[in-house]
Design a protein around this motif. Structure first.
Motif, PDB file in Angstrom:
ATOM      1  N   ILE A  64       1.390  10.067   0.123  1.00  0.00           N
ATOM      2  CA  ILE A  64       0.751   9.034  -0.580  1.00  0.00           C
ATOM      3  C   ILE A  64       0.141   8.202   0.634  1.00  0.00           C
ATOM      4  N   PHE A  86      -2.525  12.854  -1.896  1.00  0.00           N
ATOM      5  CA  PHE A  86      -3.150  14.222  -1.461  1.00  0.00           C
ATOM      6  C   PHE A  86      -1.829  15.103  -1.257  1.00  0.00           C
ATOM      7  N   GLU A 112       3.120   9.586  11.799  1.00  0.00           N
ATOM      8  CA  GLU A 112       3.351   8.845  10.593  1.00  0.00           C
ATOM      9  C   GLU A 112       4.729   8.830   9.914  1.00  0.00           C
ATOM     10  N   GLU A 114       7.992   8.594   7.863  1.00  0.00           N
ATOM     11  CA  GLU A 114       7.809   8.227   6.324  1.00  0.00           C
ATOM     12  C   GLU A 114       9.027   8.577   5.714  1.00  0.00           C
ATOM     13  N   ASP A 143       4.353  12.639   8.780  1.00  0.00           N
ATOM     14  CA  ASP A 143       3.041  13.210   8.168  1.00  0.00           C
ATOM     15  C   ASP A 143       2.078  13.059   9.290  1.00  0.00           C
ATOM     16  N   LYS A 160      -4.310  16.792   7.706  1.00  0.00           N
ATOM     17  CA  LYS A 160      -3.110  16.875   7.445  1.00  0.00           C
ATOM     18  C   LYS A 160      -2.492  18.254   7.235  1.00  0.00           C
ATOM     19  N   GLY A 226       4.455   7.334   2.291  1.00  0.00           N
ATOM     20  CA  GLY A 226       3.317   6.612   3.057  1.00  0.00           C
ATOM     21  C   GLY A 226       3.943   5.973   4.370  1.00  0.00           C
ATOM     22  N   THR A 227       3.107   5.776   5.253  1.00  0.00           N
ATOM     23  CA  THR A 227       3.554   5.066   6.516  1.00  0.00           C
ATOM     24  C   THR A 227       2.997   3.901   6.911  1.00  0.00           C
TER      25      THR A 227
HETATM   26 MG    MG Z   1       1.241   9.556   5.633  1.00  0.00          MG
END
Ligand code: MG
Length: 260
Positions: A64, A86, A112, A114, A143, A160, A226-227
């Motif tokens: 995310i 993604f 990142e 998470e 991530d 990524k 998400g981070t």
């Molecule tokens: Mg991330």
């Protein structure tokens, strides 16, 4: 309960569980699959005498983007109105203590930290209310992102998707409330990221509902939620530690491609 995947002696990788005692942590085998019925065998092997692997070999890895306002702002991006997501390839997964390898194509690889959701049951068009029934547990993830390539490309697959860019672990915690847990990231002992999961723009229930309206979620899929702000560079020789309060710390050394 903490679920692990581990190596013991010259035996093949196996799923197991961890028991915390005042004298230390002990690993036990499980009979069956973590996604179906399983039986816990005695936890009699000291944690120090096994090697923890990535706690799961995932199917899809859904990332995310920009799910913390302060992180979106540090890149000059708007807060998304619907979840931005993604995919990362399963070939990027590594476990605790395995090295993140800096590829020669990037001059700016970043961490990142998470919270990661591990899906336990197949589902599509899930409502936020029922979504929690489809979770096996939670783990910590990093991530890892080649920021310069992310800026250069129209989309994020290359940035990524490098091998080793998806450390996860050290285990899957099945009893965890994701509402308000501290997330931190340290590099060489210095704090780089600190936030709480309560600062997520879209919470775990909303993310599962949204992603499952697009693609069927399968047992073993991961959602990286998400981070927070504070992402920064990883350099050859660094040690990066991502921690989610209540879950544990995921540690990985960083090496340059070809230097090991
Ligand atoms: Mg991330």
């Amino acid at each position: 309960m903490r679920l692990i995947r581990y190596l013991k002696g010259d035996q093949p990788p196996a799923y197991g569980w961890l028991l915390d005692e005042p004298t230390g942590s002990y690993a036990g085998a499980i009979e069956g699959s973590p996604f179906e019925g399983f039986r816990r065998m005695d936890a009699d092997t000291p944690l120090q005498s096994i090697r923890l692997l990535s706690p799961i070999l995932p199917g899809k890895i859904i990332g995310i983007g920009r799910n913390y306002a302060a992180h979106a702002h540090e890149h000059g991006a708007e807060i998304p109105e619907i979840p931005l997501f993604f995919l990362k390839p399963p070939s990027a997964v590594i476990g605790p203590d395995e090295p993140i390898v800096l590829p020669p194509q990037s001059q700016q690889v970043e961490h990142e930290a998470e919270l990661v959701v591990v899906i336990g049951k197949r589902g599509r068009w899930l409502s936020p209310e029922e979504s929690l029934d489809y979770i096996l547990g939670y783990t910590v993830g990093n991530d890892v992102t080649a920021r310069d390539l992310q800026r250069k490309d129209e989309q994020w697959t290359r940035a990524k998707g490098f091998d080793t860019f998806c450390p996860i672990g050290p285990w899957i915690e099945t009893d965890f409330d994701p509402a308000d847990s501290l997330i931190t990231c340290h590099v060489n002992g210095e704090m780089r990221q600190m936030s709480s999961t309560r600062d997520m723009i879209f919470n775990v229930r909303q993310l599962i509902a949204y992603v499952s309206s697009v693609m069927t979620l399968e047992p073993g899929d991961l959602i990286m939620t998400g981070t927070p702000a504070g992402v920064g560079p990883l350099l050859d020789g660094d040690l990066v530690e991502a921690t989610v309060e209540g879950l544990g710390t995921l540690r990985n050394p960083v090496v340059k491609e070809g230097s090991h």
